[in-house]
Design a protein around this motif. Structure first.
Motif, PDB file in Angstrom:
ATOM      1  N   TYR A  41       0.834  -1.206   0.000  1.00 55.02           N
ATOM      2  CA  TYR A  41       0.000   0.000   0.000  1.00 55.02           C
ATOM      3  C   TYR A  41       0.869   1.256   0.000  1.00 55.02           C
ATOM      4  O   TYR A  41       1.945   1.292   0.608  1.00 55.02           O
ATOM      5  N   ASP A  42       0.369   2.282  -0.694  1.00 55.27           N
ATOM      6  CA  ASP A  42       0.890   3.643  -0.549  1.00 55.27           C
ATOM      7  C   ASP A  42       0.109   4.267   0.610  1.00 55.27           C
ATOM      8  O   ASP A  42      -1.121   4.392   0.555  1.00 55.27           O
ATOM      9  N   ASP A  43       0.838   4.640   1.675  1.00 55.34           N
ATOM     10  CA  ASP A  43       0.174   5.070   2.896  1.00 55.34           C
ATOM     11  C   ASP A  43      -0.502   6.444   2.793  1.00 55.34           C
ATOM     12  O   ASP A  43      -1.238   6.842   3.700  1.00 55.34           O
ATOM     13  N   ARG A  46      -4.740   6.316   1.898  1.00 46.37           N
ATOM     14  CA  ARG A  46      -4.040   5.032   1.752  1.00 46.37           C
ATOM     15  C   ARG A  46      -4.654   4.264   0.582  1.00 46.37           C
ATOM     16  O   ARG A  46      -5.851   4.013   0.550  1.00 46.37           O
ATOM     17  N   THR A  53      -0.434  -4.653   9.613  1.00 40.16           N
ATOM     18  CA  THR A  53       0.208  -3.703   8.705  1.00 40.16           C
ATOM     19  C   THR A  53       1.661  -3.514   9.113  1.00 40.16           C
ATOM     20  O   THR A  53       1.958  -3.234  10.284  1.00 40.16           O
ATOM     21  N   PRO A 105       4.920  -1.299   8.173  1.00 40.16           N
ATOM     22  CA  PRO A 105       5.562  -0.209   7.428  1.00 40.16           C
ATOM     23  C   PRO A 105       6.988  -0.594   7.014  1.00 40.16           C
ATOM     24  O   PRO A 105       7.718  -1.242   7.777  1.00 40.16           O
ATOM     25  N   SER A 145       3.761   0.448   2.935  1.00 39.14           N
ATOM     26  CA  SER A 145       3.612  -0.596   3.940  1.00 39.14           C
ATOM     27  C   SER A 145       3.001  -1.851   3.302  1.00 39.14           C
ATOM     28  O   SER A 145       2.481  -1.800   2.175  1.00 39.14           O
TER      29      SER A 145
END
Length: 499
Positions: free
Chosen positions: A296-298, A302, A455, A457, A470
């Motif tokens: 994922y792009d936080d 998100r 999750t 990171p 993450s």
């Protein structure tokens, strides 16, 4: 509930039961006589059933054209799922060393659906990889604990077939064809296993068999081909490992005549006075794990940065345990209920490749602990077969990443923190007392565990700050364990059960 039902379907199969040492006898001056309902184990049989399995593989991507240089570091991927099985075989019963033994040969075929999402190294693509079938031929050697209960080891040759894999791009918009595929592939290897077979009273000739197997396959090469032309520029070398548990009904055609009955004039002495009491134990085992990873792009916001891919690992574990049991006076005093806790010192390792980050790192499950309960049935005064369920947590060490491409091993300056996953487990096992020391037992158990999504990171090594990317990970483990148990019997006199 669907995943709980999946796990419940796997708990019937576990490794061979133990061999039971007795606590000081009080009521059982001799064991009750046992009716010999099986005439002979000599004969042939057919069977059918199903089970659950999990596989890992080590994948290395390389160029096809000479020189065939690697273009991506080795990563660990995998899959899991159900299968149905059919089997035929023949056995021969013989007496030796004061006991009754069975030797046999068999063949079986599995109709399987063990699936994982494969992301080849440096390919920016994902595809469903499915083990669709497997077959095995082998032999087994077993010992008749009673005239109706066989415990055995098995070994032999096996092949597993994986269907064609069609790839899509591993970035938004998801689901767009990558115009590449891997051919259907058959892997060749060997297996070892252990199990139990028991004669059922409801129909002459009907038996119930449960077996655990570990299989290892030879390395196979899988070219990534262009869908339109069939031409390949890169290929993956893959080595696969498989864990399965299976349960089946067997119908035995007995043409062997009468069994050597003199060994069964009466049942073996069974001097366990009471299963009520506490115990400590220790041993070891082996396990595989799979996980579903999504990058994922936080943000904010998100957003999903990659398709979900299946990765995993495998390895050994040591375990210590403590618990207490209570033998129920109801239903002929043949049931035992208990509570326990255990701690695993483990080294279950895999090579993690976070999608679209172009790095790899060792991901290691270093420990786990569980608390739970069990409910068991005394097949004999000193043989308990049981199911278990409870809460579990597993800890994975910090993962330091290196660059995925040549030259391999160069630090990427990125890491994931040590993390703990929370979940539940369900299992099944046997416990049996050993004859050479009062209070000493041998316990063997299979477990399936599922953990909540966590999750993770990805951080910068120099500063510890998050990169803004993450991984969401949901993990599953498959373990078999065997341990010695010392039982402190404080339950008083024997509970007289009917066998």
């Amino acid at each position: 509930m669907k995943k709980l039902a999946l796990a419940l379907s796997t708990v019937a199969a576990f490794a061979a039961p133990a061999f039971a040492a007795d606590l000081p006898a009080r009521t059982y001056s001799k064991a009750p006589a046992m009716a010999v309902t099986v005439t002979s184990w000599t004969g042939c049989y057919v069977g059918g059933g199903g089970g659950y399995g999990m596989w890992n593989q080590e994948n290395s991507t390389r160029r096809v054209a000479p020189p065939q240089t690697p273009i991506a570091d080795t990563i660990t991927t995998g899959g899991r799922g159900y299968f149905g099985t059919v089997q035929v075989g023949c056995d021969y019963q013989f007496a030796a060393a004061g006991g009754n033994f069975v030797v046999g040969a068999f063949g079986d075929y599995d109709f399987a659906s063990l699936k994982g999402t494969l992301a080849p190294g440096r390919a920016s693509a994902v595809g469903e990889e499915k083990m669709s079938s497997a077959w095995a031929v082998g032999g087994r050697l077993g010992w008749l604990v009673t005239p109706n209960l066989l415990t055995y080891f098995s070994a032999g040759y096996t092949e597993a077939t994986f269907d064609r894999t069609d790839f899509t791009f591993n970035f938004p918009p998801f689901g767009v064809s990558d115009n590449r595929f891997q051919d259907k592939q058959t892997y060749k290897g060997w297996f070892v296993g252990a199990g139990n077979e028991y004669a059922l009273d409801i129909l002459p000739g009907l038996f119930w068999k449960n077996e655990y197997r570990f299989s290892e396959f030879d390395v196979a090469t899988n070219p990534l081909r262009n869908t339109a032309t069939g031409v390949s520029n890169t290929a993956e070398d893959s080595k696969k490992f498989l864990h399965t548990v299976r349960s089946e009904l067997v119908y035995r055609f007995n043409w062997g005549g009468s069994a050597p009955a003199k060994a069964y004039v009466k049942a073996p002495a069974a001097s366990v006075v009471n299963w009520t009491g506490c115990y400590v134990g220790g041993g070891g085992g082996y396990g595989l794990w799979n996980q579903e990873n999504t990058t994922y792009d936080d943000g904010p916001p998100r957003t999903r940065f990659s398709e979900t891919a299946t990765t995993g690992g495998r390895g050994y574990l040591g375990t210590v345990q403590g618990g207490c049991d209570y033998q129920l006076a109801a239903a002929g005093a043949r049931f035992v209920v208990g509570a326990f806790g255990d701690y695993d010192f483990s080294s279950l390792k895999g090579k993690l490749n976070p999608q679209r980050v172009v790095v790899v790192g060792d991901e290691k499950m270093s420990s786990a602990w569980s608390v739970g309960g069990r409910l068991g049935w005394l097949a004999l005064p000193n043989l308990l077969t049981y199911v278990s369920v409870g809460y579990t947590e597993a800890t994975f060490d910090r993962t330091d990443f290196t660059l995925e491409f040549v030259p391999f091993g160069v630090p990427a300056g990125l890491f994931m923190d040590k993390r703990t996953y929370k979940g539940w487990f369900i299992g099944a096992g046997d416990e049996y007392a050993l004859n050479f020391l009062p209070g000493l037992f041998w316990k063997t158990e299979y477990r399936f565990s599922e953990f909540d999504v966590a999750t993770n990171p990805i951080r910068i090594t120099a500063t510890g700050l998050p990169t803004g990317v993450s991984i969401d990970s949901e993990k599953y483990t498959h373990t078999v364990r065997s341990q010695l148990v010392y039982r402190f019997n404080w339950g008083g006199g024997a509970v007289v059960a009917k066998y």
